[in-house]
Design a protein around this motif. Structure first.
Motif, PDB file in Angstrom:
ATOM      1  N   SER A 106      28.625   3.236   8.461  1.00 45.04           N
ATOM      2  CA  SER A 106      28.455   4.083   9.649  1.00 45.04           C
ATOM      3  C   SER A 106      28.268   3.211  10.876  1.00 45.04           C
ATOM      4  O   SER A 106      27.612   2.177  10.821  1.00 45.04           O
ATOM      5  N   VAL A 107      28.841   3.678  11.964  1.00 39.83           N
ATOM      6  CA  VAL A 107      28.685   3.010  13.257  1.00 39.83           C
ATOM      7  C   VAL A 107      28.250   4.059  14.269  1.00 39.83           C
ATOM      8  O   VAL A 107      28.646   5.227  14.178  1.00 39.83           O
ATOM      9  N   GLN A 108      27.448   3.665  15.216  1.00 38.36           N
ATOM     10  CA  GLN A 108      26.917   4.578  16.223  1.00 38.36           C
ATOM     11  C   GLN A 108      27.906   4.740  17.378  1.00 38.36           C
ATOM     12  O   GLN A 108      28.497   3.760  17.829  1.00 38.36           O
ATOM     13  N   ALA A 109      28.079   5.949  17.859  1.00 38.28           N
ATOM     14  CA  ALA A 109      28.894   6.198  19.052  1.00 38.28           C
ATOM     15  C   ALA A 109      28.255   5.488  20.243  1.00 38.28           C
ATOM     16  O   ALA A 109      27.035   5.343  20.304  1.00 38.28           O
ATOM     17  N   SER A 120      25.442  14.816  22.528  1.00 40.80           N
ATOM     18  CA  SER A 120      26.054  14.829  23.856  1.00 40.80           C
ATOM     19  C   SER A 120      27.560  15.063  23.722  1.00 40.80           C
ATOM     20  O   SER A 120      28.158  14.801  22.669  1.00 40.80           O
ATOM     21  N   LEU A 121      28.175  15.544  24.779  1.00 45.41           N
ATOM     22  CA  LEU A 121      29.619  15.765  24.779  1.00 45.41           C
ATOM     23  C   LEU A 121      30.352  14.463  24.467  1.00 45.41           C
ATOM     24  O   LEU A 121      31.277  14.444  23.656  1.00 45.41           O
ATOM     25  N   LEU A 122      29.928  13.384  25.090  1.00 41.08           N
ATOM     26  CA  LEU A 122      30.572  12.090  24.864  1.00 41.08           C
ATOM     27  C   LEU A 122      30.496  11.689  23.396  1.00 41.08           C
ATOM     28  O   LEU A 122      31.497  11.271  22.799  1.00 41.08           O
ATOM     29  N   GLU A 123      29.342  11.817  22.789  1.00 40.66           N
ATOM     30  CA  GLU A 123      29.194  11.431  21.381  1.00 40.66           C
ATOM     31  C   GLU A 123      30.010  12.338  20.467  1.00 40.66           C
ATOM     32  O   GLU A 123      30.646  11.866  19.521  1.00 40.66           O
ATOM     33  N   GLN A 169      33.648  11.267  20.694  1.00 36.56           N
ATOM     34  CA  GLN A 169      33.885  10.038  19.947  1.00 36.56           C
ATOM     35  C   GLN A 169      33.906  10.278  18.437  1.00 36.56           C
ATOM     36  O   GLN A 169      34.746   9.724  17.717  1.00 36.56           O
ATOM     37  N   ILE A 170      32.975  11.084  17.956  1.00 38.45           N
ATOM     38  CA  ILE A 170      32.892  11.368  16.528  1.00 38.45           C
ATOM     39  C   ILE A 170      34.163  12.073  16.064  1.00 38.45           C
ATOM     40  O   ILE A 170      34.734  11.720  15.023  1.00 38.45           O
ATOM     41  N   ALA A 171      34.632  13.046  16.832  1.00 32.37           N
ATOM     42  CA  ALA A 171      35.866  13.761  16.482  1.00 32.37           C
ATOM     43  C   ALA A 171      37.064  12.818  16.529  1.00 32.37           C
ATOM     44  O   ALA A 171      37.907  12.815  15.618  1.00 32.37           O
ATOM     45  N   GLU A 172      37.151  12.018  17.588  1.00 32.73           N
ATOM     46  CA  GLU A 172      38.255  11.069  17.718  1.00 32.73           C
ATOM     47  C   GLU A 172      38.251  10.082  16.554  1.00 32.73           C
ATOM     48  O   GLU A 172      39.290   9.820  15.946  1.00 32.73           O
ATOM     49  N   GLN A 195      42.611  14.026  25.945  1.00 33.42           N
ATOM     50  CA  GLN A 195      41.211  14.358  25.686  1.00 33.42           C
ATOM     51  C   GLN A 195      40.401  14.340  26.978  1.00 33.42           C
ATOM     52  O   GLN A 195      39.506  15.141  27.168  1.00 33.42           O
ATOM     53  N   VAL A 196      40.749  13.429  27.873  1.00 35.27           N
ATOM     54  CA  VAL A 196      40.053  13.338  29.156  1.00 35.27           C
ATOM     55  C   VAL A 196      40.605  14.363  30.141  1.00 35.27           C
ATOM     56  O   VAL A 196      39.853  15.014  30.859  1.00 35.27           O
ATOM     57  N   LEU A 197      41.928  14.539  30.166  1.00 39.82           N
ATOM     58  CA  LEU A 197      42.552  15.416  31.159  1.00 39.82           C
ATOM     59  C   LEU A 197      42.357  16.905  30.879  1.00 39.82           C
ATOM     60  O   LEU A 197      42.193  17.685  31.812  1.00 39.82           O
ATOM     61  N   CYS A 198      42.371  17.306  29.630  1.00 39.17           N
ATOM     62  CA  CYS A 198      42.261  18.741  29.321  1.00 39.17           C
ATOM     63  C   CYS A 198      40.990  19.368  29.890  1.00 39.17           C
ATOM     64  O   CYS A 198      41.071  20.407  30.544  1.00 39.17           O
TER      65      CYS A 198
END
Length: 178
Positions: free
Chosen positions: A124-127, A42-45, A48-51, A167-170
């Motif tokens: 490892s942690v899950q988004a 998903s876009l959200l995941e 988060q992974i990139a961040e 990240q949210v505004l762009c």
């Protein structure tokens, strides 16, 4: 729990992580270990992974340069005696902040802080799965920021906040102007 431990070192891990394959040897006061975020498509995941990958690189680089600005209690080894000496600095009334207040305490007292960046020590942690959980988590993290006293940590937190806002505004700007 840490006070009751009988070992010289205590390995702190969150209950929702997948632990690393090996336990590192250490003779430092605080050993920052890598943490990788995993998730679906998903876009959200993916955001988060990139961040989190960027945050982990900042964690590793700053610690290797002798000026650590981040650590995660989800995968951290601490000398028990030094943790007990820091108890008064940990701010247990603030949710989800003991790791960073521990880092501040160790830095202020000039204790040895190192990082181990090796795949075999990576947990490892899950988004988080929903936008609501994402914003709740970020608000919890941001809620402790005004209580930091370390200049480098405060500067880093400000940069991460600005990056999160962008990240949210762009995508919103691109959507509105398209």
């Amino acid at each position: 729990m840490i006070a009751a431990a009988t070992t010289e070192y205590v390995w702190l891990q969150d209950d929702d992580i997948i632990p690393p394959k090996m336990t590192p040897e250490t003779d430092t006061d605080l050993l920052i270990l890598p943490l990788r975020m995993t998730g679906g498509n998903s876009l959200l995941e993916r955001l988060q992974i990139a961040e989190y990958a960027a945050i982990q690189q900042l964690t590793i680089d700053s610690a290797q340069q002798g000026k650590p600005v981040l650590c995660s209690g989800a995968n951290l080894i601490v000398r028990r005696e030094r943790w007990l000496e820091s108890w008064g600095d940990l701010r247990p009334e603030i949710p989800s902040g003991d790791d960073m207040f521990l880092l501040e305490s160790f830095k202020r007292r000039g204790l040895r802080i190192e990082v181990q960046d090796a795949p075999e020590y990576t947990a490892s942690v899950q988004a988080v799965p929903t936008w609501r959980a994402f914003f709740r988590q970020r608000m919890r993290w941001a809620g402790k920021a005004p209580h930091y006293t370390d200049r480098d940590i405060r500067r880093c937190g400000t940069r991460i906040l600005l990056a999160n806002i962008m990240q949210v505004l762009c995508p919103l700007v691109l959507f509105v102007t398209a």
